[in-house]
Design a protein around this motif. Sequence first.
Motif, PDB file in Angstrom:
ATOM      1  N   THR A  14       0.687  -0.903   0.252  1.00  0.00           N
ATOM      2  CA  THR A  14      -0.198   0.508   0.247  1.00  0.00           C
ATOM      3  C   THR A  14       0.052   0.929  -0.088  1.00  0.00           C
ATOM      4  OG1 THR A  14      -0.103   0.640   2.644  1.00  0.00           O
ATOM      5  CG2 THR A  14      -1.299  -1.360   1.172  1.00  0.00           C
ATOM      6  N   GLY A  15       0.355   1.918  -0.863  1.00  0.00           N
ATOM      7  CA  GLY A  15       1.123   3.722  -0.715  1.00  0.00           C
ATOM      8  C   GLY A  15       2.398   3.600  -1.380  1.00  0.00           C
ATOM      9  N   GLY A  16       2.511   2.749  -2.715  1.00  0.00           N
ATOM     10  CA  GLY A  16       3.387   1.997  -3.368  1.00  0.00           C
ATOM     11  C   GLY A  16       3.843   3.150  -3.893  1.00  0.00           C
ATOM     12  N   THR A  17       3.289   4.433  -4.610  1.00  0.00           N
ATOM     13  CA  THR A  17       4.473   5.315  -5.572  1.00  0.00           C
ATOM     14  C   THR A  17       5.560   6.256  -5.523  1.00  0.00           C
ATOM     15  OG1 THR A  17       2.291   7.083  -5.009  1.00  0.00           O
ATOM     16  CG2 THR A  17       2.240   5.565  -7.181  1.00  0.00           C
ATOM     17  N   ARG A  18       5.605   6.607  -3.702  1.00  0.00           N
ATOM     18  CA  ARG A  18       7.203   7.327  -3.406  1.00  0.00           C
ATOM     19  C   ARG A  18       7.494   6.232  -1.999  1.00  0.00           C
ATOM     20  NH1 ARG A  18       3.167  12.977  -1.632  1.00  0.00           N
ATOM     21  NH2 ARG A  18       3.968  12.557   0.217  1.00  0.00           N
ATOM     22  N   GLY A  19       8.268   7.522  -2.011  1.00  0.00           N
ATOM     23  CA  GLY A  19       8.922   7.350  -0.814  1.00  0.00           C
ATOM     24  C   GLY A  19       9.469   5.850  -0.356  1.00  0.00           C
ATOM     25  N   ILE A  20       9.247   5.438   0.712  1.00  0.00           N
ATOM     26  CA  ILE A  20       9.145   4.015   1.444  1.00  0.00           C
ATOM     27  C   ILE A  20       8.664   3.457   1.172  1.00  0.00           C
ATOM     28  CG2 ILE A  20       9.228   2.205   3.217  1.00  0.00           C
ATOM     29  CD1 ILE A  20       9.683   4.996   5.495  1.00  0.00           C
ATOM     30  N   GLY A  21       7.327   3.209   0.333  1.00  0.00           N
ATOM     31  CA  GLY A  21       6.456   2.661  -0.168  1.00  0.00           C
ATOM     32  C   GLY A  21       7.123   2.037  -1.810  1.00  0.00           C
ATOM     33  N   ARG A  22       7.557   2.936  -2.460  1.00  0.00           N
ATOM     34  CA  ARG A  22       8.110   3.213  -3.790  1.00  0.00           C
ATOM     35  C   ARG A  22       9.601   1.411  -3.280  1.00  0.00           C
ATOM     36  NH1 ARG A  22       8.134   6.864  -8.604  1.00  0.00           N
ATOM     37  NH2 ARG A  22       9.772   6.281  -9.460  1.00  0.00           N
ATOM     38  N   ALA A  23      10.380   2.167  -2.844  1.00  0.00           N
ATOM     39  CA  ALA A  23      11.635   1.538  -3.028  1.00  0.00           C
ATOM     40  C   ALA A  23      11.358   0.014  -2.053  1.00  0.00           C
ATOM     41  CB  ALA A  23      12.055   2.063  -1.032  1.00  0.00           C
ATOM     42  N   LYS A  26      10.075  -1.530  -5.388  1.00  0.00           N
ATOM     43  CA  LYS A  26      11.364  -1.866  -6.051  1.00  0.00           C
ATOM     44  C   LYS A  26      12.360  -3.098  -5.702  1.00  0.00           C
ATOM     45  CE  LYS A  26      13.340   1.733  -8.425  1.00  0.00           C
ATOM     46  NZ  LYS A  26      13.880   2.816  -8.289  1.00  0.00           N
ATOM     47  N   GLU A  27      12.036  -3.095  -4.552  1.00  0.00           N
ATOM     48  CA  GLU A  27      13.065  -4.437  -3.705  1.00  0.00           C
ATOM     49  C   GLU A  27      12.250  -5.324  -4.095  1.00  0.00           C
ATOM     50  OE1 GLU A  27      15.837  -3.517  -1.603  1.00  0.00           O
ATOM     51  OE2 GLU A  27      15.596  -6.342  -0.990  1.00  0.00           O
ATOM     52  N   LEU A  28      10.957  -5.764  -3.769  1.00  0.00           N
ATOM     53  CA  LEU A  28      10.689  -6.721  -3.994  1.00  0.00           C
ATOM     54  C   LEU A  28       9.919  -7.243  -5.151  1.00  0.00           C
ATOM     55  CD1 LEU A  28       6.743  -6.577  -1.964  1.00  0.00           C
ATOM     56  CD2 LEU A  28       9.348  -7.611  -1.048  1.00  0.00           C
ATOM     57  N   ALA A  29      10.144  -6.858  -6.290  1.00  0.00           N
ATOM     58  CA  ALA A  29      10.198  -6.476  -7.960  1.00  0.00           C
ATOM     59  C   ALA A  29      11.479  -6.869  -8.528  1.00  0.00           C
ATOM     60  CB  ALA A  29       9.136  -5.844  -8.337  1.00  0.00           C
ATOM     61  N   PRO A 225      14.621   5.474   2.121  1.00  0.00           N
ATOM     62  CA  PRO A 225      13.595   4.333   1.583  1.00  0.00           C
ATOM     63  C   PRO A 225      14.690   3.220   1.926  1.00  0.00           C
ATOM     64  CG  PRO A 225      13.437   5.763   1.132  1.00  0.00           C
ATOM     65  CD  PRO A 225      14.938   6.615   1.027  1.00  0.00           C
ATOM     66  N   GLU A 226      15.966   3.073   0.980  1.00  0.00           N
ATOM     67  CA  GLU A 226      16.380   1.663   0.861  1.00  0.00           C
ATOM     68  C   GLU A 226      16.815   1.528   2.039  1.00  0.00           C
ATOM     69  OE1 GLU A 226      16.577   4.759  -1.139  1.00  0.00           O
ATOM     70  OE2 GLU A 226      15.933   3.892  -2.858  1.00  0.00           O
ATOM     71  N   ASP A 227      16.787   2.089   2.901  1.00  0.00           N
ATOM     72  CA  ASP A 227      17.235   1.395   4.164  1.00  0.00           C
ATOM     73  C   ASP A 227      16.458   0.782   4.690  1.00  0.00           C
ATOM     74  OD1 ASP A 227      19.826   2.519   4.349  1.00  0.00           O
ATOM     75  OD2 ASP A 227      19.298   4.036   5.797  1.00  0.00           O
ATOM     76  N   VAL A 228      15.251   1.085   4.440  1.00  0.00           N
ATOM     77  CA  VAL A 228      14.122   0.222   5.382  1.00  0.00           C
ATOM     78  C   VAL A 228      13.485  -0.636   4.664  1.00  0.00           C
ATOM     79  CG1 VAL A 228      11.572   1.322   5.648  1.00  0.00           C
ATOM     80  CG2 VAL A 228      12.525   2.601   6.486  1.00  0.00           C
ATOM     81  N   ALA A 229      13.927  -0.253   3.512  1.00  0.00           N
ATOM     82  CA  ALA A 229      12.848  -1.781   2.142  1.00  0.00           C
ATOM     83  C   ALA A 229      13.870  -2.996   2.367  1.00  0.00           C
ATOM     84  CB  ALA A 229      13.346  -1.073   0.853  1.00  0.00           C
ATOM     85  N   LYS A 230      15.070  -3.023   2.560  1.00  0.00           N
ATOM     86  CA  LYS A 230      16.322  -3.887   2.704  1.00  0.00           C
ATOM     87  C   LYS A 230      15.758  -4.723   3.985  1.00  0.00           C
ATOM     88  CE  LYS A 230      19.802  -1.374   2.200  1.00  0.00           C
ATOM     89  NZ  LYS A 230      21.249  -0.389   1.967  1.00  0.00           N
TER      90      LYS A 230
END
Length: 256
Positions: A14-23, A26-29, A225-230
Amino acid sequence: MIKVEQQKRRAIVTGGTRGIGRAIVKELASKSCCGILFSDVVFAYNNCDECAEELQKEIGNPYTKVHAFKADASSFEEAQAAVDYAAEKLGGIDILINNAGITRDNLLLRMNEAEFDQVIDVNLKSVFNYSKAVLKYMMKQKYGRVINISSVVGLIGNPGQSNYAASKAGVIGMTKSLAKEYASKNITFNAVAPGFIETEMTEKLNEKQREALLKNVPLHRLGTPEDVAKVVGFLVSDAADYITGQVINVDGGMVM
Ligand code: NAD
């Protein structure tokens, strides 16, 4: 030859278009991480159709399906529709990332009812909406990974953010309760609590406020955002199969 299909997961963010959600999308895909090779992803968003299209193009990965669905996370019906869409497009759902969030900061004396209600509805009720909607898919397959994006503010509070802190503390309580309710179905629930991350949510801070904040961050930088996404990538991977009901702070050591 790598068997991509075999290890693929199906995710909704959810909330995927920017910020942490976007990262996270990208991380998952687009990354192979920790025992998972790419996930197919549906990301839900509530505004900016161009941002959604742009993100889909940017990922452009031959191995993954990435779809966008417009839905207000605070609406029970729209969340249900987003989850049903994801299940239909991807053939099921293995992963839910509850990331959508807003702030409406004010001291309590000045805070109006709408500012309180909006924050609770988008940050906390959305977790109820989406978790309930994915359960019917995850229960059947006896597999599910749910990550809720909370905040360190939910742990320690913050003046001017009583609504936000309450919503994020609520997310933690819900994560732990659901972890206990659905562990027997092999569905894990964990929360990630970011500290101060460079996104549009924090760009309102001026230099003085930033410096003051950094004094309390041992790693002495804002997070990305990538720190969180990882960390989310790790928590949905097979490496985290035995972890549930936990809150992982991603905050440069700010809260310990
Ligand atoms: P952001 O404002 O850049 O992104 C928030 C996303 O949520 C946006 O894509 C927005 O469109 C979406 N959103 C807002 N309301 C929505 C609604 N009703 N329905 C669907 N989507 C909606 O913020 P961010 O910093 O990327 O925040 C992502 C998450 O991380 C939030 O839950 C936030 O509370 C949390 N968080 C952020 C920080 C930080 O420092 N940035 C710190 C701790 C926690």
